[in-house]
Design an enzyme around this catalytic site. Structure first.
Site, PDB file in Angstrom:
ATOM      1  N   ASP A 284      42.669  38.029  41.832  1.00 36.68           N
ATOM      2  CA  ASP A 284      41.298  38.457  41.543  1.00 36.68           C
ATOM      3  C   ASP A 284      40.641  37.487  40.565  1.00 36.68           C
ATOM      4  OD1 ASP A 284      39.282  40.883  41.623  1.00 36.68           O
ATOM      5  OD2 ASP A 284      39.367  40.186  39.539  1.00 36.68           O
TER       6      ASP A 284
ATOM      7  N   HIS B  46      29.217  41.143  41.149  1.00 34.10           N
ATOM      8  CA  HIS B  46      29.990  41.395  39.924  1.00 34.10           C
ATOM      9  C   HIS B  46      29.410  42.551  39.098  1.00 34.10           C
ATOM     10  CE1 HIS B  46      32.720  39.004  36.949  1.00 34.10           C
ATOM     11  NE2 HIS B  46      32.804  40.297  36.726  1.00 34.10           N
TER      12      HIS B  46
END
Ligand SMILES: NC(=O)c1ccc[n+]([C@@H]2O[C@H](COP(=O)([O-])OP(=O)(O)OC[C@H]3O[C@@H](n4cnc5c(N)ncnc54)[C@H](OP(=O)(O)O)[C@@H]3O)[C@@H](O)[C@H]2O)c1
Length: 329
Positions: free
Chosen positions: A55, A124
């Site tokens: 990630d 995000h």
């Protein structure tokens, strides 16, 4: 809420996303993984410790090193591990929400990672910043976090995200730090539904409502800051659930570390979990969570900590326009 049959869990376990992609349930986080350390830890994770999910994010400023680590692992495995065995996530930063910038931003991440595609691309944060200059880090503090782009909606950005799937630059798309109404805004117009919402989630912030909402809408949750190990300046080390006496007691009874107990709690809750470490011993420790199980009572004891110790650790210094709190519904 879905819980998973203990016996079926393994380091190879993958969860099926709503677009039918398979996402590993366990992986490595890379926020604040320093250049100089992150390349070797990513390589080691993939090559020798069975990690398949990495990630990352454009804003972490370490995608070059993450990419180097991925490629070293693939090369050194001599064909045993292939690109398609891996699941690479990265994220669209706040200053790239304008549709014209969305493709640029993913292509920039791909160039740094030296990949043709990522497996999952996330918005995000549900906040659009004005782009003052391409070099986000050269901007003044206020410009970085308090100047918002007012002419772009989440729906606009989402439509640009969908195009990235059409272009095969990412297999799946999703969101991060979104609340229910922000997800609803996307669902109303989505041709491709968000497959994942990546949110802060740990025993001290267990996100029950969001878990129920995502389960109903077939959205997988990735738990970020899963160990709640983000002490602030002037704060003692024991702010994290890693030091909680209830978890310590369970850990002692199973001869495991508190980190392993917490990671196992995420897995048995059906969540994707991405603990970050740059420490080789912890890389092994965090992945060794498949030779024991938590009982229903132990799961319940840890769940209850969310009531007594409720705390969010990630509180960014920005809010959407209107001065609302970023996390308000
Ligand atoms: N979408 C978002 O907005 C967002 C926000 C935050 C995080 N994330 C993602 O989620 C990932 C994980 O979250 P996080 O990095 O915030 O926090 P975390 O994984 O909960 O905690 C990381 C911290 O715990 C330490 N640690 C790791 N394993 C340990 C163990 N077995 N025992 C004791 N300490 C241990 C690490 O130290 P060492 O590295 O020194 O070993 C590091 O200081 C991030 O790296 C990032 O990829 C996403």
């Amino acid at each position: 809420m879905a819980t998973h049959n203990d016996k079926t869990l393994s380091l190879e376990t993958r969860l099926t996303l709503n677009d039918n992609s398979l996402m590993p349930q366990f992986g490595l986080g890379t926020w604040r993984s320093e250049p100089g350390k992150v390349q070797s830890i990513v390589k080691e994770a993939i090559l020798n410790r069975g990690y398949r999910l990495i990630d990352g994010a454009w804003i972490y400023q370490n995608e070059n090193e993450v990419g180097n680590g991925i490629h070293e692992a693939l090369e050194q495995s001599q064909g045993k591990i292939k690109r398609e065995d891996l699941f690479i996530t990265t994220k669209l930063w706040n200053q790239h929400h304008v549709p014209e910038d969305v493709e640029w931003a993913l292509r920039d991440s791909l160039e740094k990672l030296r990949l043709d595609y990522v497996d999952l691309y996330l918005i995000h944060w549900p906040v659009a910043f004005k782009k003052i200059s391409e070099n986000f880090w050269s901007q003044k503090e206020g410009e970085k976090t308090r100047l918002y782009a007012e002419n772009v909606t989440l729906a606009d950005t989402w439509k640009a995200m969908e195009k990235l799937v059409d272009l095969k630059l990412t297999r799946s798309i999703g969101v991060s730090n979104f609340n229910q109404s922000q997800i609803e805004e996307i669902l109303k117009i989505a041709r491709i539904k968000p497959s994942v919402n990546q949110i802060e989630l740990h025993p001290y912030f267990n996100q029950h409502d969001m878990r129920e909402y995502c389960a109903k809408n077939n959205i997988i949750i990735t738990s970020y800051s899963p160990l709640s190990n983000l002490k602030r300046e002037n704060e003692s080390d024991d702010a994290s659930a890693l030091f909680n006496p209830v978890i310590q007691e369970i850990a002692k009874s199973k001869n495991k570390s508190t980190a392993q107990i917490i990671i196992r709690w995420h897995l048995q809750n059906g969540l994707v979990v991405i603990p970050k470490t740059v420490t080789p011993e912890r890389l092994t420790e965090n992945a060794h969570v498949y030779d024991f199980a938590l009982s229903a009572n132990e799961m319940h004891q840890i769940d209850k900590l969310g009531e007594t110790h409720r705390r969010r650790f990630v509180n960014p210094p920005f809010n959407p326009p209107g001065d609302k709190n970023i996390f308000d519904e």
